[in-house]
Design a protein around this motif. Structure first.
Motif: not given
Length: 576
Positions: A547-576
């Motif tokens: 339930n977000g505004p239709v004009e917003n250009l930032y969606g769920a993909v942005g939250a997933m990118r932030a999560t992946l960036d955190w994992m790259h620094i702190n838990t890189p073992q999950y990318f192996e």
């Protein structure tokens, strides 16, 4: 005249006379009382027994006199003030830890002030009680996974009418029989002032079993923070997300926003906060990941593509032109055709490209047909989405699941009896709209089956859960699944809708979705789903922003990118 009574003579023989006569028989066995007559108790025996009885009677009289007369008042007071009490020994509830051993829920001592520093993320608390107290991690994101407990309860007289903890929600409820243990009991003699005189344990308590989660607490917090930040910054009312092992169904992270505070609910002292949790429109207690139902939008397109390719309606290279809309002629009124919008003009698209750029026109055509091109039809759309677990529960070991809705003519006849099924309904269903409703967990399980060559695993949050052994296989050719995987990879690395997930440290395949909601169409659900690493899939993911505004250009993909960036620094073992 005098009458003189004559003496009477008795000629019979009495039994005792027989016995007397028997004494003259010398061969009788006197040890067996043969030939012996009954003899009276001797005088000595009588004197001894009488003396003993008198002595015992005197002792009893003296003792009674001592208790009743000499110490009577003191003993009476003691009998009034002392009592014998049967008391419960509360069992230690099992602890809950993440996959790395970090405690998520544990117990503190109940007779002293707690100064526990069990985990770096915990804080000390000052509380006391009659039973072990429950403590929860301060990390956000765990409320719906772990749940909370209600403590044993006393009545107005101070007696426990509920002698067990009660798990509410999450693991605390689903695994209560494992966690709760068995209470013990002991007897305590107390004075009127509560001072214990004597006590003895009659049944020792048995501690509950500890539980280890499949979840990584760090990834869980990172995912929750990314969703919360996006919701607060971009006006979404809530969100949910999860990552799961595609081969085993073990959940690496599962979280919801907003969420209640397990510690506040367990302690029951902050009534203002509890009131807000219970009555606020934000639905703090809704496990959106497991029970929330959402219009999925374009994240359903991979399954329509699978159906079209598997049934041979189109091959992977078949192209259709997207000019930004599909115009369906109206044979009754040629001047008023029906127009079905694409979100932009994509040009010529085949199966892979249609997935990458999320072309509505392509899926209108392969779903419902257009002109000379046959579509798979609503029956086959339903068949293929059901093959991948939609319209059914996933079997996860926590929460109460909803099955969602897959639109079809029977569903429409029930809810819109005066409106027959039309090809436009098939078009809208093919792009995940109309009456489509799914849970984010169904999306996660479905995309994991795309990643692992068609195995439907059972999600679970507790290690070695019985559900972890349950799985089934989808009968779709590997070559067809590979085409869909390639289209999802192009969505990330070839200018598609998921290009925000194009990162150098792990190869990701993904599909985004946007579904308009409400009559005004001014609000949307935004979602993203996919898997990584692309060449050897290990983890599937989904994020659903609500339930977000239709004009917003930032969606769920942005939250997933932030999560992946955190994992790259702190838990890189999950990318192996």
């Amino acid at each position: 005249m005098n009458f003189k009574r004559r003496p009477q003579y008795h000629f019979g023989i009495d039994p005792d006379e027989v016995l007397l006569d028997a004494t003259n028989i010398s061969h009788l066995n006197t040890q067996q009382l043969e030939g012996r007559i009954e003899q009276p108790v001797s005088r000595t025996t009588f004197i001894v027994l009488s003396t003993v009885s008198i002595v015992l009677a005197l002792v009893c009289v003296v003792r009674v006199a001592h208790l009743q007369i000499i110490n009577g008042d003191e003993l009476y007071a003691q009998s009034v003030t002392n009592k014998l009490d049967h008391t419960t020994i509360f069992a230690e509830r099992g602890s809950i830890a993440d996959r790395n051993g970090e405690l998520i829920a544990w117990n503190t001592a109940y007779t002293t002030v707690s100064t526990s520093t069990i985990a770096a993320s915990t804080t000390s608390r000052t509380r006391s009680g009659d039973f072990p107290l429950r403590e929860y991690t301060d990390r956000p994101g765990f409320a719906h996974v772990v749940g909370y407990v209600n403590y044993p309860q006393k009545d107005a007289a101070g007696f426990y009418y509920q002698e067990e903890y009660r798990g509410v929600g999450g693991v605390e409820e689903a695994y209560h029989d494992v966690l709760h243990g068995e209470n013990g009991a002991h007897l305590i003699e107390e004075t009127a002032t509560g001072e214990a005189v004597t006590q003895s344990i009659i049944r020792p308590p048995v501690a509950g079993t500890d539980i280890t989660l499949t979840i990584d607490a760090g990834v869980q917090e990172a995912l929750h923070t990314a969703i919360a930040n996006l919701a607060n910054e971009r006006g979404f009312s809530g969100g949910a997300g999860a990552l799961m092992d595609v081969d085993t169904g073990a959940i690496l992270a599962l979280t919801n926003y907003p969420e209640f505070d397990p510690q506040i609910m367990t302690d029951g002292e902050d009534t203002e906060a509890i009131e807000q949790f219970l009555n606020d429109d934000a639905n703090y207690f809704l496990n959106r990941m497991v029970s929330g139902m959402y219009a999925p939008g374009s994240i359903m397109k991979p399954y329509v593509a699978l159906g079209a390719l598997a049934l041979g309606v189109v091959d992977a290279g078949k192209q259709f032109l997207s000019t930004g809309e599909l115009v369906v002629p109206n044979r009754y009124n040629p001047d008023q055709p029906t127009i079905f919008k694409d979100w932009k003009a994509h040009g010529w698209v085949d199966a892979r490209r249609a997935l990458a750029v999320s072309s509505n026109v392509y899926f209108y055509i392969v779903g419902g047909g257009f002109g000379d091109q046959q579509g798979i039809g609503i029956a086959n759309i339903e068949k293929f989405v059901r093959l991948f677990g939609f319209g059914d529960t996933t079997g996860i070991d926590i929460g109460s699941e909803n099955v969602g809705t897959i639109p079809n003519p029977e569903w429409k006849a029930e809810y819109f009896p005066d409106d027959p099924w039309r090809v436009g309904d098939t078009y809208n269903t093919a792009i995940g709209q109309y009456g489509f409703q799914v849970t984010p967990l169904q999306v996660l399980r479905g995309i994991a089956a795309v990643a692992n060559d068609g195995v439907l695993v059972t999600p679970h949050v507790v290690s070695d859960a019985p559900q972890s052994r349950v799985q089934s296989r989808v009968r779709v050719d590997t070559d067809v699944l590979q085409i869909v995987r390639e289209g999802m990879r192009q969505s990330v690395n070839d200018g598609g809708t998921s290009q925000a997930l194009s990162v150098p440290y792990v190869s990701v395949a993904a599909k985004t979705g946007t579904a308009q909601i409400g009559f005004t169409k001014t609000r949307v659900n935004s979602s993203v789903t996919g898997f990584f690493p692309y060449d050897d899939p290990q983890y599937a993911f989904v994020i659903m922003m609500e339930n977000g505004p239709v004009e917003n250009l930032y969606g769920a993909v942005g939250a997933m990118r932030a999560t992946l960036d955190w994992m790259h620094i702190n838990t890189p073992q999950y990318f192996e």
